[in-house]
Scaffold this active site. Structure first.
Site, PDB file in Angstrom:
ATOM      1  N   GLU A  94       0.621  -6.506   7.811  1.00 53.66           N
ATOM      2  CA  GLU A  94       0.493  -7.975   7.548  1.00 53.66           C
ATOM      3  C   GLU A  94       0.987  -8.185   6.261  1.00 53.66           C
ATOM      4  OE1 GLU A  94       0.591 -10.392   8.935  1.00 53.66           O
ATOM      5  OE2 GLU A  94      -0.253  -9.309  10.764  1.00 53.66           O
TER       6      GLU A  94
HETATM    7  C1  LIG Z   1      -0.387   0.671  12.697  1.00 52.72           C
HETATM    8  C2  LIG Z   1       0.586  -0.621  12.224  1.00 52.72           C
HETATM    9  C3  LIG Z   1       0.843  -1.647  12.871  1.00 52.72           C
HETATM   10  C4  LIG Z   1       1.773  -2.673  12.728  1.00 52.72           C
HETATM   11  N1  LIG Z   1       1.550  -3.792  13.317  1.00 52.72           N
HETATM   12  C5  LIG Z   1       2.860  -4.644  13.306  1.00 52.72           C
HETATM   13  C6  LIG Z   1       3.285  -5.790  13.960  1.00 52.72           C
HETATM   14  O1  LIG Z   1       2.140  -5.930  15.107  1.00 52.72           O
HETATM   15  N2  LIG Z   1       4.116  -6.651  14.192  1.00 52.72           N
HETATM   16  C7  LIG Z   1       4.912  -6.313  13.095  1.00 52.72           C
HETATM   17  O2  LIG Z   1       5.978  -7.095  12.958  1.00 52.72           O
HETATM   18  N3  LIG Z   1       4.750  -5.260  12.102  1.00 52.72           N
HETATM   19  C8  LIG Z   1       3.720  -4.450  12.189  1.00 52.72           C
HETATM   20  N4  LIG Z   1       3.712  -3.419  11.444  1.00 52.72           N
HETATM   21  C9  LIG Z   1       4.761  -3.208  10.252  1.00 52.72           C
HETATM   22  C10 LIG Z   1       3.877  -3.685   8.913  1.00 52.72           C
HETATM   23  O3  LIG Z   1       3.346  -4.871   8.694  1.00 52.72           O
HETATM   24  C11 LIG Z   1       4.732  -3.091   7.763  1.00 52.72           C
HETATM   25  O4  LIG Z   1       4.871  -1.632   7.814  1.00 52.72           O
HETATM   26  C12 LIG Z   1       4.654  -3.728   6.428  1.00 52.72           C
HETATM   27  O5  LIG Z   1       4.780  -5.136   6.394  1.00 52.72           O
HETATM   28  C13 LIG Z   1       5.524  -2.976   5.154  1.00 52.72           C
HETATM   29  O6  LIG Z   1       6.758  -2.774   5.682  1.00 52.72           O
HETATM   30  P1  LIG Z   1       7.645  -1.490   5.630  1.00 52.72           P
HETATM   31  O7  LIG Z   1       6.656  -0.338   6.582  1.00 52.72           O
HETATM   32  O8  LIG Z   1       9.206  -1.579   5.974  1.00 52.72           O
HETATM   33  O9  LIG Z   1       7.511  -1.117   4.312  1.00 52.72           O
HETATM   34  P2  LIG Z   1       8.827  -1.512   3.127  1.00 52.72           P
HETATM   35  O10 LIG Z   1       8.988  -3.066   3.291  1.00 52.72           O
HETATM   36  O11 LIG Z   1       9.845  -0.631   3.104  1.00 52.72           O
HETATM   37  O12 LIG Z   1       7.958  -1.225   1.614  1.00 52.72           O
HETATM   38  C14 LIG Z   1       7.730  -0.060   1.334  1.00 52.72           C
HETATM   39  C15 LIG Z   1       6.882  -0.252  -0.190  1.00 52.72           C
HETATM   40  O13 LIG Z   1       7.685  -1.081  -1.217  1.00 52.72           O
HETATM   41  C16 LIG Z   1       6.976  -2.057  -1.496  1.00 52.72           C
HETATM   42  N5  LIG Z   1       7.723  -3.303  -1.681  1.00 52.72           N
HETATM   43  C17 LIG Z   1       8.793  -3.441  -0.813  1.00 52.72           C
HETATM   44  N6  LIG Z   1       9.355  -4.608  -1.340  1.00 52.72           N
HETATM   45  C18 LIG Z   1       8.715  -5.154  -2.467  1.00 52.72           C
HETATM   46  C19 LIG Z   1       8.940  -6.309  -3.349  1.00 52.72           C
HETATM   47  N7  LIG Z   1       9.792  -7.193  -2.997  1.00 52.72           N
HETATM   48  N8  LIG Z   1       8.090  -6.324  -4.158  1.00 52.72           N
HETATM   49  C20 LIG Z   1       7.284  -5.401  -4.357  1.00 52.72           C
HETATM   50  N9  LIG Z   1       6.834  -4.316  -3.649  1.00 52.72           N
HETATM   51  C21 LIG Z   1       7.506  -4.280  -2.631  1.00 52.72           C
HETATM   52  C22 LIG Z   1       5.800  -2.215  -0.329  1.00 52.72           C
HETATM   53  O14 LIG Z   1       4.603  -2.853  -0.887  1.00 52.72           O
HETATM   54  C23 LIG Z   1       5.713  -0.852  -0.045  1.00 52.72           C
HETATM   55  O15 LIG Z   1       4.733  -0.282  -0.834  1.00 52.72           O
HETATM   56  C24 LIG Z   1       2.639  -2.394  11.664  1.00 52.72           C
HETATM   57  C25 LIG Z   1       2.590  -1.217  11.028  1.00 52.72           C
HETATM   58  C26 LIG Z   1       1.830  -0.115  11.155  1.00 52.72           C
HETATM   59  C27 LIG Z   1       1.795   1.058  10.344  1.00 52.72           C
END
Ligand SMILES: Cc1cc2nc3c(=O)[nH]c(=O)nc-3n(C[C@H](O)[C@H](O)[C@H](O)COP(=O)(O)OP(=O)(O)OC[C@H]3O[C@@H](n4cnc5c(N)ncnc54)[C@H](O)[C@@H]3O)c2cc1C
Length: 600
Positions: free
Chosen positions: A441
């Site tokens: 989220e």
């Molecule tokens: C169990 C689980 C359930 C989930 N359920 C859903 C779901 O139902 N629907 C859905 O759509 N998604 C879902 N997700 C996805 C989840 O919302 C994302 O994993 C999350 O939003 C982060 O995206 P990412 O994993 O691609 O990390 P990235 O975007 O690659 O980020 C990696 C790191 O960099 C930081 N970062 C990235 N950009 C910035 C910025 N601009 N400024 C500061 N820091 C930054 C982040 O905070 C993080 O620490 C789920 C994930 C999991 C693990």
């Protein structure tokens, strides 16, 4: 074996005496929520959570979900029967709008109930958990036909909802989305792409699943300004409401993950699936944000819920386990050792847990009241104020709430010593389950940026100024009261740190945006301390009023006053350290080149 009992009395204390639900009888839907009815709902809901859902929590964790050869997903044993009972008893309809088959109860009641469900079994809750957000998106942005076709079944729990944002190469940065939506002659769209990490993307609990999917139409701008939102049903819905053919959306696999094993986290493949646009083209992110804001408050509640169940078990354990002697001499000389409760360091963990859970409960319940007021308060000013406050505080409830929730599960695990690390006690599951709430989220880092980078400056800082005013008024009202003066003084100091940090950001953020990014996380925690501190002041005030009125529930109420003082003396001082971190700026954070991080 772990145990769980819904904290109905504490929820009711907040609803009746801290928030004072009866003060809002002029808000639509609130009249029906009499104290007796709310108590009956919460008692019954708490029983359902502890007796039906909690016994499935460890089974769900151990067995998890299975993806079958035909791409269907089987949920853990007992989940289907429990879901049928959940739907049959009408629990999904609690806060749903009456015109679509809901009970129209205030969100604060649904929030109190949801906390119990989440404590009892977070993985189970998440099958229907996102549905109310999906309903909110459709009700706000969808056509009348979409509302009539999908919402009643979703409110009833016959169908569940999902949110599909994340793709393999894009999580936070949704502008990178590759999923395509090609217009068809009949007005629908063919959706093609892969979504990952989709919670409850496929399962065997409900008749149908309504996916809300972000995708780009041909020629849309290559940024977040080119995203549209689509309803993609798992089974097509005929005009008469009956279910039709299988749509071209399937679960490709289930992720193997750290916690919430009972919830299917799915890779979803869209192979030209039929979708229907919700709202305007290229305005999908705004429509999805309605769902995401609801979900963010729900995820904040997950932090509290895992903390609560962990806390309850740690208290039992500390009462049973005997190790060592009290520093002041044996408390129970006839026993070979005293209980863990005598040790100040164990007390530290339990008091922090108590202060965090009860403080966050009050915050989550107040936040949900603000959501209702933002929509339904009688005057425009009240609606605007509530909307400003809840918009400002949503990232705090999500970010601070889940950080403190996780920290609390770890502290409660620590109370068990080595036994906390062993599966059969159940504590390590709470740690694993709580961890995800800090990540999904929008990670907590992103919540912090939402607060500092967006919400602070919105409308010339209107929301933060209003927040300062609300906190200041509470302080002023309590300052003259001898018994509350300590709390008021501590809150005044913490508020002063927040105001100074805000000023520093205004002066140093424009010239160097990295100062904003570097300050954001500490600022989110500083705001969290102030707003939970305000809730503790309100709880202290309410406890004292009840005692003064002759309440006989003295132990419970005196514990509130002591815990309020604990928060003031042992948590609020962190505000000063957070301010100093903020004022440290970004220089050392950003100074090293990436290659300078490499191992020497
Ligand atoms: C169990 C689980 C359930 C989930 N359920 C859903 C779901 O139902 N629907 C859905 O759509 N998604 C879902 N997700 C996805 C989840 O919302 C994302 O994993 C999350 O939003 C982060 O995206 P990412 O994993 O691609 O990390 P990235 O975007 O690659 O980020 C990696 C790191 O960099 C930081 N970062 C990235 N950009 C910035 C910025 N601009 N400024 C500061 N820091 C930054 C982040 O905070 C993080 O620490 C789920 C994930 C999991 C693990």
């Amino acid at each position: 074996m772990p145990q769980y009992r819904a904290p109905v009395k504490d929820s009711k204390f907040v609803i009746d005496h801290v928030v004072g639900l009866d003060r809002y009888a002029n808000v639509p839907g609130f009249q029906a929520a009499t104290p007796d009815l709310v108590e009956a709902v919460l008692e019954e809901g708490g029983k359902f959570a502890s007796e039906v859902l909690f016994p499935l929590n460890q089974i769900g964790d151990k067995i998890g979900c299975t993806r079958n050869a035909d791409a269907t997903v089987t949920t853990p044993p007992g989940f289907k029967d429990a879901f049928d009972q959940y739907v049959g008893a009408g629990w999904t309809t609690l806060h749903g709008p009456e015109e679509f088959g809901g009970q129209g109860m205030p969100m604060i009641v649904a929030t109190a109930f949801n906390e119990y469900v989440l404590s009892a079994n977070q993985a189970f809750e998440m099958y229907h958990g996102l549905t109310s957000g999906a309903v909110a998106s459709i009700l706000t942005k969808g056509s009348q036909e979409q509302k009539d076709k999908y919402v009643p079944k979703m409110v009833a729990g016959d169908w569940t909802g999902t949110m599909n944002l994340t793709e393999p190469h894009c999580g936070t940065d949704l502008g990178l989305i590759k999923t395509r939506a090609v217009p068809q002659a009949d007005g629908s769209y063919a959706i093609t792409g892969t979504k990952i990490f989709i919670s409850a993307g496929e399962h065997d609990l409900s008749e149908n699943i309504i996916h809300l999917v972000l995708a780009k139409t041909p020629g849309a701008p290559e940024s977040s300004k080119g995203i549209s939102l689509f309803i993609v049903p798992k089974l097509m819905v005929n005009d008469d409401g009956s279910l039709g053919d299988r749509n071209a959306v399937t679960c490709g696999s289930i992720e193997h993950k750290m916690g919430i094993h009972g919830n299917a986290t799915c890779v979803m493949n869209y192979d030209g699936a039929t979708g229907f646009m919700v709202g305007e083209e290229n305005k999908g992110l705004a429509a999805m944000f309605i769902m995401m804001n609801a979900a963010r408050l729900g995820v904040g509640l997950q932090g509290l819920a895992q903390a609560e169940v962990a806390y309850q078990n740690a208290v039992h354990y500390a009462n049973d386990r005997r190790q060592g002697r009290a520093l002041t001499g044996p408390k129970e000389p006839n026993e070979k050792a005293d209980t863990l409760f005598v040790h100040p360091d164990v007390r530290r963990m339990l008091m922090e847990a108590k202060a965090n859970t009860e403080g966050l409960r009050a915050l989550c319940l107040w936040g949900s009241l603000l959501v209702d007021l933002a929509h339904n308060a009688p005057t425009e000013v009240e609606r605007q104020d509530a909307d400003d406050l809840v918009s400002l505080l949503t990232p705090v409830i999500k970010g601070y709430g889940t950080d403190k929730g996780f920290e609390t599960t770890v502290n409660c695990q620590q109370v068990y010593g080595g036994h906390g690390y062993i599966e059969e006690w159940g504590m390590e599951q709470y740690v694993r389950d709580a961890r995800i709430a800090q990540i999904y989220e929008g990670t907590n880092g992103i919540q912090a940026m939402d607060l500092v980078g967006r919400k602070l400056a919105l409308n010339g800082g209107r929301a933060i100024q209003l927040f300062f005013k609300v906190v200041s008024e509470d302080i002023a009202a309590a300052e003259g009261d001898e018994k509350l003066a300590v709390l008021a003084a501590a809150l005044k100091r913490a508020l002063g740190e927040l105001q100074a940090a805000t000023m520093w950001l205004m002066q140093n953020g424009m010239t160097n945006p990295n100062n904003v990014g570097a300050a954001a996380y500490s600022y989110m925690h500083l705001t969290g301390i102030v707003v939970v501190g305000m809730m503790w002041l309100r709880m202290g005030q309410a406890a004292q009023n009840l005692l003064a009125a002759g309440s006989e529930d003295t132990k419970y109420l005196e514990a509130k006053l002591v815990t309020a003082r604990f928060f003031a003396e042992r948590v609020m001082p962190d505000a000063g350290a957070l301010r100093r971190k903020i004022e440290g700026g970004s220089e050392t954070l950003m100074a090293l080149d990436p290659e300078m991080f490499a191992v020497a």
